[in-house]
Write an enzyme that holds these catalytic residues in place. Sequence first.
Site, PDB file in Angstrom:
ATOM      1  N   CYS A  58      19.080  -1.637   3.965  1.00  0.00           N
ATOM      2  CA  CYS A  58      18.766  -0.536   3.056  1.00  0.00           C
ATOM      3  C   CYS A  58      17.832   0.475   3.711  1.00  0.00           C
ATOM      4  O   CYS A  58      17.318   1.374   3.037  1.00  0.00           O
ATOM      5  CB  CYS A  58      18.137  -1.079   1.767  1.00  0.00           C
ATOM      6  SG  CYS A  58      16.593  -1.988   2.023  1.00  0.00           S
ATOM      7  N   CYS A  87      21.308  15.983 -14.943  1.00  0.00           N
ATOM      8  CA  CYS A  87      20.330  15.355 -15.828  1.00  0.00           C
ATOM      9  C   CYS A  87      19.320  16.390 -16.320  1.00  0.00           C
ATOM     10  O   CYS A  87      18.802  17.190 -15.525  1.00  0.00           O
ATOM     11  CB  CYS A  87      19.603  14.246 -15.089  1.00  0.00           C
ATOM     12  SG  CYS A  87      18.348  13.403 -16.073  1.00  0.00           S
ATOM     13  N   CYS A 116      11.436  14.142 -13.383  1.00  0.00           N
ATOM     14  CA  CYS A 116      11.598  12.733 -13.031  1.00  0.00           C
ATOM     15  C   CYS A 116      11.724  12.604 -11.519  1.00  0.00           C
ATOM     16  O   CYS A 116      12.419  13.395 -10.877  1.00  0.00           O
ATOM     17  CB  CYS A 116      12.840  12.180 -13.723  1.00  0.00           C
ATOM     18  SG  CYS A 116      13.303  10.520 -13.188  1.00  0.00           S
ATOM     19  N   PHE A 141      18.410 -14.270   4.583  1.00  0.00           N
ATOM     20  CA  PHE A 141      17.957 -13.462   3.443  1.00  0.00           C
ATOM     21  C   PHE A 141      19.080 -13.447   2.390  1.00  0.00           C
ATOM     22  O   PHE A 141      19.492 -12.391   1.916  1.00  0.00           O
ATOM     23  CB  PHE A 141      17.600 -12.035   3.856  1.00  0.00           C
ATOM     24  CG  PHE A 141      16.628 -11.926   4.997  1.00  0.00           C
ATOM     25  CD1 PHE A 141      15.256 -11.990   4.767  1.00  0.00           C
ATOM     26  CD2 PHE A 141      17.070 -11.754   6.298  1.00  0.00           C
ATOM     27  CE1 PHE A 141      14.352 -11.880   5.831  1.00  0.00           C
ATOM     28  CE2 PHE A 141      16.173 -11.644   7.360  1.00  0.00           C
ATOM     29  CZ  PHE A 141      14.809 -11.708   7.118  1.00  0.00           C
ATOM     30  N   CYS A 198      15.673  11.133  -8.842  1.00  0.00           N
ATOM     31  CA  CYS A 198      16.783  11.760  -8.113  1.00  0.00           C
ATOM     32  C   CYS A 198      16.266  12.999  -7.384  1.00  0.00           C
ATOM     33  O   CYS A 198      15.577  13.829  -7.973  1.00  0.00           O
ATOM     34  CB  CYS A 198      17.894  12.176  -9.074  1.00  0.00           C
ATOM     35  SG  CYS A 198      18.689  10.794  -9.923  1.00  0.00           S
ATOM     36  N   GLU A 228      16.801 -18.504   2.616  1.00  0.00           N
ATOM     37  CA  GLU A 228      16.118 -17.574   1.720  1.00  0.00           C
ATOM     38  C   GLU A 228      14.732 -18.139   1.407  1.00  0.00           C
ATOM     39  O   GLU A 228      14.550 -19.364   1.364  1.00  0.00           O
ATOM     40  CB  GLU A 228      16.939 -17.407   0.429  1.00  0.00           C
ATOM     41  CG  GLU A 228      16.275 -16.727  -0.738  1.00  0.00           C
ATOM     42  CD  GLU A 228      15.887 -15.293  -0.442  1.00  0.00           C
ATOM     43  OE1 GLU A 228      14.747 -14.936  -0.770  1.00  0.00           O
ATOM     44  OE2 GLU A 228      16.712 -14.549   0.118  1.00  0.00           O
ATOM     45  N   GLN A 261      22.255  -6.327  -5.985  1.00  0.00           N
ATOM     46  CA  GLN A 261      22.676  -5.011  -5.510  1.00  0.00           C
ATOM     47  C   GLN A 261      22.868  -4.092  -6.706  1.00  0.00           C
ATOM     48  O   GLN A 261      23.401  -4.487  -7.734  1.00  0.00           O
ATOM     49  CB  GLN A 261      23.962  -5.116  -4.706  1.00  0.00           C
ATOM     50  CG  GLN A 261      23.857  -5.962  -3.451  1.00  0.00           C
ATOM     51  CD  GLN A 261      22.998  -5.348  -2.360  1.00  0.00           C
ATOM     52  OE1 GLN A 261      22.636  -4.166  -2.418  1.00  0.00           O
ATOM     53  NE2 GLN A 261      22.650  -6.134  -1.366  1.00  0.00           N
ATOM     54  N   CYS A 309      20.037   9.005 -18.793  1.00  0.00           N
ATOM     55  CA  CYS A 309      19.969   8.750 -17.352  1.00  0.00           C
ATOM     56  C   CYS A 309      21.380   8.689 -16.811  1.00  0.00           C
ATOM     57  O   CYS A 309      22.081   7.684 -16.980  1.00  0.00           O
ATOM     58  CB  CYS A 309      19.227   7.439 -17.076  1.00  0.00           C
ATOM     59  SG  CYS A 309      19.083   7.057 -15.306  1.00  0.00           S
TER      60      CYS A 309
END
Length: 406
Positions: free
Chosen positions: A363, A59, A65, A269, A68, A289, A242, A142
């Site tokens: 995550c 990129c 930025c 969840f 990343c 949830e 996701q 991007c």
Amino acid sequence: MTIESLGAKGDGIAQGARGQHYLPFTLPGEVVETEADESLVGHDFTLVEASPERRDAACPHFGDCGGCDLQHASDDLYHDFKRGLVVRALEREGIEAAVAPLVTCRPRSRRRVTLTAAKAGNRVVLGYNAARTNRVVAIETCPIAHPAIERALPFLRRLSSLLIDRKRPLKLAVTVTGAGLDVAVSDAALLSEKLRQPAVTMALEAGIARLSLGSEIIVKARPPLVDFSGIAVELPPGAFLQAVEGTEDAMADLVMGHLSGGKRVADLFSGCGTFSLRLSRRVAVHAVESDAAALAAQDRAHRAASGLKPLSTERRDLFRRPIPAKEMKGFDGVLFDPPRAGAEGVSRELAASAVKRVAAVSCNPVTLARDLKILLAGGYRLVSVTPLDQFLWSRHVEAVALLERG
């Protein structure tokens, strides 16, 4: 200085006179020159000797930025780093586990991004925040984003210029759906009739499926549907999804293989039904949830589909009110997929329950390791741990851990 290793945030770590220095965009084995001051994080540096694992970034915005961190690393080094985040998190909790190789994702596969628009003098810039600052880096391309998002950047800039508030940045959550882009705007200026009609016209001309401001739908040309293995769900505005469809499918395959052999499963969840709807093809599911709109979306999708097992829903704040162990008696398996804070309360109740199988989706390797330690102490054993990538070239990694009793 010689870079000795990569830290958890992807920075190179070098040992200096006053301790460890953290230098972004460096790799192990590289020799750098830098001016050290009282801060030990984030200096500019001159590369004296490059690592053979260094690659040209994909990129043109890399290094400015903040999206990343690791485009400059070879695939092997990058994949080992991500898997290592999970391995080290488990080791810190004293958990011995065979961690599978990283399930990778491709460039231009991310179907959901959040962009920021900010005023810069007389113009509006649209992009991502620079590393460690609130400054917005204007982006023209991007390489992680789905091509449909990249093609929409000119429209999104025009929309931002129309809706931006004078005093604060504008946020745009952009999602690729089967019907086109879904754009959810937040922190906008007050939507007067003078602004509403141009925004509607602009969205229709750009072919946007839906434009919303907060929970209010400004215009819906087509229902923004996403596909969960053949079950169509209309996402509520700004709903969680996701980031990469292929990674979602890989996570779902792991969960389905582990939990679909019983009769009744709880999905904690559950969001809009990423896993619960897939599971309902084989077992009865109870989806829990806190977001009412997400529960309603999966309920509508379940009613519209055919050949599914029963799906019940419950609105509940699982952080404040985890399901007690005695109420889990009717479940053969439980899945939880919490935010980054993890599922400590849920794990403690599961540890005291008789549920046979558990699938933990996370995550955050740190909170996952903490929750797994609780479950292992409660009599579960680890069947597998699989790290997965869906935030390409970043320090963020997903993981699916499968457990069973005995």
